[in-house]
Design an enzyme around this catalytic site. Structure first.
Site, mmCIF file in Angstrom:
data_model
loop_
_atom_site.group_PDB
_atom_site.id
_atom_site.type_symbol
_atom_site.label_atom_id
_atom_site.label_comp_id
_atom_site.label_asym_id
_atom_site.label_seq_id
_atom_site.Cartn_x
_atom_site.Cartn_y
_atom_site.Cartn_z
ATOM 1 N N LYS A 1 -12.291 -9.253 -7.499
ATOM 2 C CA LYS A 1 -12.585 -9.791 -6.164
ATOM 3 C C LYS A 1 -13.948 -10.442 -6.221
ATOM 4 O O LYS A 1 -14.932 -9.797 -6.602
ATOM 5 C CB LYS A 1 -12.578 -8.648 -5.156
ATOM 6 N N LYS B 1 0.842 -1.193 0.000
ATOM 7 C CA LYS B 1 0.000 0.000 0.000
ATOM 8 C C LYS B 1 0.880 1.247 0.000
ATOM 9 O O LYS B 1 1.853 1.329 0.762
ATOM 10 C CB LYS B 1 -0.901 0.013 1.233
HETATM 11 O O1 OSB Z 1 -4.671 -7.414 -2.931
HETATM 12 C C1 OSB Z 1 -4.206 -7.706 -1.811
HETATM 13 O O2 OSB Z 1 -3.025 -8.045 -1.664
HETATM 14 C C2 OSB Z 1 -5.073 -7.685 -0.592
HETATM 15 C C3 OSB Z 1 -6.417 -7.063 -0.699
HETATM 16 C C4 OSB Z 1 -6.459 -5.574 -0.697
HETATM 17 O O3 OSB Z 1 -5.474 -4.904 -0.892
HETATM 18 C C5 OSB Z 1 -7.720 -4.943 -0.388
HETATM 19 C C6 OSB Z 1 -8.486 -5.478 0.626
HETATM 20 C C7 OSB Z 1 -9.671 -4.900 1.001
HETATM 21 C C8 OSB Z 1 -10.111 -3.781 0.345
HETATM 22 C C9 OSB Z 1 -9.370 -3.227 -0.697
HETATM 23 C C10 OSB Z 1 -8.180 -3.822 -1.087
HETATM 24 C C11 OSB Z 1 -7.462 -3.245 -2.282
HETATM 25 O O4 OSB Z 1 -6.867 -3.965 -3.072
HETATM 26 O O5 OSB Z 1 -7.544 -2.055 -2.518
HETATM 27 MG MG MG Z 2 -6.587 -2.311 -4.605
#
Ligand code: OSB
Ligand code: MG
Length: 357
Positions: free
Chosen positions: A244, A126
């Site tokens: 997802k 992130k």
């Molecule tokens: O993709 C991953 O590694 C984990 C999942 C993740 O980042 C995520 C999890 C919950 C809500 C949003 C996100 C996202 O990808 O933005």
């Molecule tokens: Mg994402």
């Protein structure tokens, strides 16, 4: 009703794909609302609130974030019904590779986060954390570069490293940031949702090409939260997409959207408990091609899960299996039961009316 053009799959408007809905009483018969503590803050959360229900096929999860509206949440409910009532598409592989997900932690904390998913050869980090970015862009960039370098150091030169900005950057900020990363010699696998809109992603891709920055762009929110997920393809806004199961109405609906966009796809989680993660593993197990490791290692972000056998990667992979929530009662949040029951009721009504968002 408006005619549905033939190249738009049914899943875009109707995540139930015409399957039969259970009654409300049946859906709520085993409802347990849980609040799971997290090892580090992720998406601004230190606990994750989610709901479990039980259908004829087993336990299923309904996990829209509490701030999501009813129309968007209804789509998540279709994924719940697929897991408990309709069944997942048939698997074509028994296990899938996963990435380690690195929240917006300080660089010093990176080794302990990476160590929670042993064997992973891909990391997703992130970046562009909003509160810091709004206060001090230079500090935000410095923190991101330090976090990326710490992940590279922890995982070695052969690991694939991705970043996810959750739409926080403007086009100019994204171009600057990605140029900055490239200038350190880092070759990213891709950058997920650098800017908020599909139009901005398209503009950024042109700008990066003009400046000779080779970073691929992945669309996440522009797929899972958009009224029209196919706009990404129409605008040529991404090199690949993140899908997802929970957010797109289940594995079958998500697979239809992948096919319709015609773009390479990476499967990821929505921070569900181990019960909900199974839907993501089912989606990834059923897809003919995976554009890299799946973001399904997120059970590692919880310090408590709903089961004594959490869906944690082994050797960097997750196997397809159902999860029995034998620890749900220990994590229960009974004060939140009525709120979630009403949310499920409204979601079911929207699915029945064909009005999932
Ligand atoms: O993709 C991953 O590694 C984990 C999942 C993740 O980042 C995520 C999890 C919950 C809500 C949003 C996100 C996202 O990808 O933005
Ligand atoms: Mg994402």
């Amino acid at each position: 009703m408006l005619p549905c053009p033939t190249d738009r799959p049914r899943a875009v408007n109707d995540p139930t794909l015409g399957r039969e809905l259970p009654g409300l009483e049946e859906l709520l018969a085993h409802l347990v609302v849980v609040r799971l503590p997290m090892v580090v803050r992720f998406r601004g959360l230190t606990t994750r609130e989610t709901a479990l229900v039980k259908g004829p096929l087993g336990w299923a999860e309904f996990a829209p974030f509490t701030e999501y509206d009813d129309a968007e949440s209804a789509r998540w409910l279709a994924s719940t019904l697929e897991a408990g009532w309709w069944g997942w598409p048939a698997p074509i592989r028994p296990s899938v590779p996963v990435n380690v997900t690195v929240p917006a932690v300080a660089a010093e904390e990176v080794p302990s986060v990476v160590a929670r998913v042993p064997g992973a050869q891909t990391a997703k980090i992130k970046v562009a954390e909003r509160t810091l970015l709004e206060r001090d862009e230079a500090a935000s960039t410095a923190a991101d570069l330090a976090r990326i370098a710490a992940v590279r150091a922890a995982m070695g030169p052969d690991a694939a490293v991705r970043i996810d900005a959750n739409g926080a950057w403007s086009v100019r900020q994204a171009a600057r940031a990605l140029e900055g990363v490239a200038a350190t010699g880092e070759r990213l696998d891709y950058c997920e949702q650098p800017c908020a809109s599909a139009a901005e992603l398209a503009e950024l891709r042109e700008l990066l090409a003009a400046r000779g920055v080779p970073t691929r762009i992945a669309a996440d929110e522009s797929i899972r939260r958009a009224a029209d997920p196919l706009l990404v393809r129409a605008l040529d806004a991404a090199d690949l997409i993140v899908v997802k199961a929970a957010t797109l109405g289940g594995a079958a609906a998500a697979a239809q959207i992948v096919t319709a966009t015609g773009l390479p796809a990476v499967v990821s989680s929505a921070l569900e408990s181990s019960v909900g993660l199974c839907s993501g593993v089912a989606l990834a197990s059923s897809m003919p091609e995976l554009a890299g490791a799946c973001g399904l290692g997120t059970a590692a972000l919880f310090s408590q899960d709903v089961t004594s056998a959490p869906l944690l990667p082994e050797g960097g992979r997750l196997g397809l299996r159902r999860v029995e929530p034998d620890r749900a009662e220990q994590q229960a949040a009974p004060d939140r039961r009525d709120w979630w029951a009403h949310r499920i009721e409204r979601g079911l009504e929207l699915l029945r009316a064909g009005q999932a968002g």
